[in-house]
Enzyme design. Structure first.
Site, PDB file in Angstrom:
ATOM      1  N   HIS A  87     -13.970  -0.880   1.427  1.00 18.52           N
ATOM      2  CA  HIS A  87     -12.508  -0.807   1.533  1.00 18.52           C
ATOM      3  C   HIS A  87     -12.107   0.613   1.137  1.00 18.52           C
ATOM      4  CE1 HIS A  87      -8.434  -2.600   1.394  1.00 18.52           C
ATOM      5  NE2 HIS A  87      -8.223  -1.849   0.329  1.00 18.52           N
ATOM      6  N   ASP A  96      -9.093   3.057   0.389  1.00 18.88           N
ATOM      7  CA  ASP A  96      -7.663   3.092   0.053  1.00 18.88           C
ATOM      8  C   ASP A  96      -7.105   4.499   0.210  1.00 18.88           C
ATOM      9  OD1 ASP A  96      -6.837   0.438  -0.792  1.00 18.88           O
ATOM     10  OD2 ASP A  96      -8.246   0.674  -2.453  1.00 18.88           O
ATOM     11  N   HIS A 104      -7.175   0.932   4.364  1.00 20.88           N
ATOM     12  CA  HIS A 104      -5.861   0.427   3.949  1.00 20.88           C
ATOM     13  C   HIS A 104      -4.975   1.643   3.718  1.00 20.88           C
ATOM     14  CE1 HIS A 104      -3.623  -1.731   0.370  1.00 20.88           C
ATOM     15  NE2 HIS A 104      -2.842  -1.568   1.419  1.00 20.88           N
ATOM     16  N   MET A 161      -1.192  -8.327  -0.771  1.00 20.80           N
ATOM     17  CA  MET A 161      -1.348  -7.546  -1.995  1.00 20.80           C
ATOM     18  C   MET A 161      -0.979  -8.420  -3.182  1.00 20.80           C
ATOM     19  SD  MET A 161      -2.439  -4.671  -0.947  1.00 20.80           S
ATOM     20  CE  MET A 161      -2.541  -3.961  -2.607  1.00 20.80           C
ATOM     21  N   GLY A 190      -6.149  -6.882  -4.933  1.00 18.50           N
ATOM     22  CA  GLY A 190      -5.481  -6.624  -6.205  1.00 18.50           C
ATOM     23  C   GLY A 190      -5.841  -7.614  -7.296  1.00 18.50           C
ATOM     24  N   GLY A 249     -11.894  -3.682  -6.819  1.00 18.75           N
ATOM     25  CA  GLY A 249     -12.104  -2.371  -7.432  1.00 18.75           C
ATOM     26  C   GLY A 249     -12.748  -2.566  -8.787  1.00 18.75           C
TER      27      GLY A 249
END
Ligand code: DX5
Ligand code: ZN
Length: 221
Positions: free
Chosen positions: A40, A42, A73, A144, A183, A204
């Site tokens: 992913h 960001d 994203h 999110m 998230g 993350g």
């Protein structure tokens, strides 16, 4: 939810921006070996969200060194202007924010013309009704569960109702979009997310706080 949906394995996408940015190639290699389903990426613009993180030049470099699926994203104020640059730089899935977009339907069509997957992201306070007419045309909906901009934030359970409603709408209308949560995902909340109809999670903190990424991915799966 059908028996089949319950048995599907949850896909896990580590968010590379939460890794050690001084050693990106090393991080990419560790993620490749971890059992994760892709990366992913960001991208932030210091405007839609406060920070500047990683962007197009780095995406191009990462694309050159890995064949992993890259899920990009874009947390930017002008997705209509820049989304194609990210597609050309190597995104396999391009996910833009509905809150920042003027021509969402057109963006999805253009992403798909390029043979890539179109994704749309919703901030915690955005209702899924805002994308109801887009749902037949997207491959991915990213819900999110934090206000975007930073890793290591607390997961907001208020989005669970939205996930449930999206999953219900999807099966009632025979649609095939993937539901992703981004998230504050961790081993304590993944089972609940999966039971609500989530197909993939971004992680993350839950990955990069561990030395052993395979273990971290296994805990989420
Ligand atoms: C939030 C980003 C996320 C985030 C995930 O702005 O879109 O992808 O880095 O990190 P965790 O899992 O720590 O919330
Ligand atoms: Zn993200």
């Amino acid at each position: 939810m059908s028996k089949n949906e319950k048995e599907k394995t949850l896909k896990v996408f580590p968010s590379i921006a939460a890794g050690n940015l001084m050693h990106i190639e090393h991080e990419v290699r560790k993620i490749e070996l971890s059992g994760a389903d892709g990366l992913h990426f960001d991208a932030m613009d210091g405007h839609f969200v406060p920070l500047l993180t990683i962007g197009i030049p780095l995406l191009e470099q990462i694309r050159k060194i890995t064949s992993m699926h890259i899920d990009v994203h874009i947390m930017v104020s002008n997705p209509d202007q820049v989304f194609l640059d990210y597609v050309h730089a190597g995104a396999d899935t391009l996910c833009f924010h509905i809150e920042a977009t003027v021509h969402a339907h057109k963006i999805c069509a253009k992403i798909k013309e390029k043979g890539k997957r179109a994704g749309v992201a919703l901030n915690p306070a955005t209702h899924w009704h805002d994308i109801e007419y887009l749902l037949a045309d997207v491959d991915l909906v990213t819900v999110m569960a934090v206000n975007p901009g930073f890793s290591h934030q607390h997961h907001l359970p208020l989005v669970h109702k939205k996930i449930k409603e999206l999953a219900k709408f999807r099966s009632a209308n025979g649609l095939g979009f993937e539901i992703q949560v981004d998230g504050g995902v961790n081993p304590e909340n993944v089972a609940l997310l999966k039971s609500l109809g989530v197909d993939s999670v971004v992680a993350g903190g839950a990955i990069f706080k561990h030395k052993d990424y395979s273990h971290a991915v296994a805990l989420l799966k």
